[in-house]
Design an enzyme around this catalytic site. Structure first.
Site, PDB file in Angstrom:
ATOM      1  NE  ARG A  55      -2.021   1.652   3.603  1.00 20.66           N
ATOM      2  CZ  ARG A  55      -1.701   0.910   4.646  1.00 20.66           C
ATOM      3  NH1 ARG A  55      -2.077  -0.353   4.698  1.00 20.66           N
ATOM      4  NH2 ARG A  55      -0.985   1.401   5.643  1.00 20.66           N
ATOM      5  CE1 TYR A 107     -18.681  10.418 -14.747  1.00 21.21           C
ATOM      6  CE2 TYR A 107     -17.294  10.548 -12.791  1.00 21.21           C
ATOM      7  CZ  TYR A 107     -18.143   9.826 -13.609  1.00 21.21           C
ATOM      8  OH  TYR A 107     -18.454   8.536 -13.300  1.00 21.21           O
ATOM      9  CG  ASP A 178     -10.874  15.529 -14.557  1.00 22.25           C
ATOM     10  OD1 ASP A 178     -10.164  15.037 -15.452  1.00 22.25           O
ATOM     11  OD2 ASP A 178     -11.780  14.891 -13.987  1.00 22.25           O
ATOM     12  CE  LYS A 203     -13.428   7.625 -18.232  1.00 25.17           C
ATOM     13  NZ  LYS A 203     -13.185   7.526 -16.787  1.00 25.17           N
TER      14      LYS A 203
END
Length: 389
Positions: A55, A107, A178, A203
């Site tokens: 992690r 978004y 973004d 994406k």
């Protein structure tokens, strides 16, 4: 261009391939190995090695993060399990009583986060229809972050990053951008004054609809230290296998976007002429001012456009009639996709908020893939013809 391990400044498309240098890979591997170990042996009771626990950091993830930072021309990058995991980590910078200014057109998942989670955290959010009109009077003494997407999803409205950055900094606020739609290939917000850049790397970075990933990118060392702490503490870190998948997908990002932008040009022309289409939306469509901003701050239009059909067009028939282009959310893969933002990507918005940003039930978002443009034009045309009858 970024100088990396050579005496020559590599172009972006070379850097996508050479950004994880094979000479730095273990055993001379051309592709980086996938390190799946969750834990690592300490050198002794007083000293840990370069890695301790998955992690906190992982060799494969670190290579992916270094690659994304290099492509951005940035000092720091942090990988997450999704774009929303990256965004929610950024907003850990805020405290109760803080104020955020955001573009109205973002978004749907981000909008939902602002509405639901900010309220729980006692953070106020002011939505602005056009951040190009942002002024000193819009800022509060407790404004900490200005947030935007450009081009916006799904209306493709364009915002002047440098203008907003200047205003935000004058009021002691950070600018968070973004940049998912443009990627670092077409637009570099940090060079325009942004403090933090966020990506849904699901994406264009992944590029094949088989990866969920998000990234935070910045140059500020103090912010980077906080993001590293949040990343480790919250734990939504990019897995080793997904880190490898991202490195592999990114190698063709420039090639894919070049082909997608070429296809978009022809599809845009086709849709402009089709009697079933009322208007076509792309970066710069709204005004000559926004077109000039896009030309100034970006190196292309990207791979997404939207179009609004005439009232007599039955969108249900249109979506059913498509034989090659799929009805699905997301974007940035090699496949062409269409969706209805009002009921899909922007479903969290109330109707009145959608009306303000121009998202109607007749709006279609079209993400152009790398298929042959002749086939895409045929499929789009035949489906629109059937839906108009």
């Amino acid at each position: 261009m970024v100088k990396v391990e050579t005496d020559h400044a590599l172009a972006f498309d070379s850097l996508t391939v050479q950004g994880v240098p094979a000479r730095k890979n273990e055993y001379g591997a051309i592709m980086p190995p996938i390190f799946l170990s969750t834990t690592y042996r300490f050198k002794d009771i007083d000293h840990q090695g370069a890695y301790e626990y998955i992690r906190t950091q992982n060799p494969t993830r670190q290579k992916a993060e270094n690659l994304v930072a290099r492509l951005e021309g940035a000092k720091h990058a942090y990988g997450f399990t999704s774009g929303m995991a990256a965004l929610s980590t950024i907003f850990e910078l805020l405290a109760p009583g803080d104020h955020v200014i955001s573009s109205s057109n973002i978004y749907g998942g981000t909008y939902r986060y602002f509405i639901d989670f900010f309220q729980k955290k006692q953070i106020s959010c002011q939505f602005q229809t056009d951040l190009n009109q942002l002024s000193d009077s819009d800022f509060e003494p407790n404004t900490k972050i200005v947030f935007l997407e450009t081009p916006a999803n799904p209306t493709l409205r364009v915002i002047d990053i440098a203008h907003v950055a200047e205003l935000a900094h004058a009021h002691g606020a950070l600018l968070v951008v973004d940049n998912t739609f443009m990627t670092s290939y077409l637009q570099k917000p940090l060079s325009l004054g942004a403090d933090v850049v966020a990506y849904s790397a699901t994406k264009f970075y992944g590029g094949h609809a088989d990866l969920s990933a998000g990234f935070i990118v910045c140059n500020n060392d103090s912010l980077a230290e906080k993001f590293a702490f949040y990343q480790n503490t919250l734990g939504a870190t990019l897995s080793p296998f997904d880190s490898y998948t991202l490195i592999r997908g990114t190698k063709t990002m420039a090639l894919r976007l070049d082909r997608q932008q070429e296809n978009l040009k022809y599809l845009r022309e086709t849709l402009d002429k089709h009697p079933a289409v009322a208007r076509v939306l792309y970066p710069g469509w709204y005004s000559s001012t926004e077109a000039a901003i896009q030309q100034k701050q970006a190196n292309g239009l990207g791979a997404c456009l939207s179009f609004e059909v005439e009232p007599e067009v039955d969108l249900g028939v249109f979506f059913d009639a498509l034989q090659m282009i799929d009805l699905a959310v997301s974007l940035g893969g090699v496949e062409s996709l269409v969706c209805q933002p009002k009921t899909m990507t922007h479903e969290p918005y109330p109707d009145e908020a959608l009306a303000k940003i121009g998202v109607t039930d007749r709006l279609v978002r079209f993400v152009v893939g790398i298929e042959n443009k002749t086939d895409l034009i045929w499929d789009m045309t035949q489906a629109l013809d059937k839906a108009r009858q």
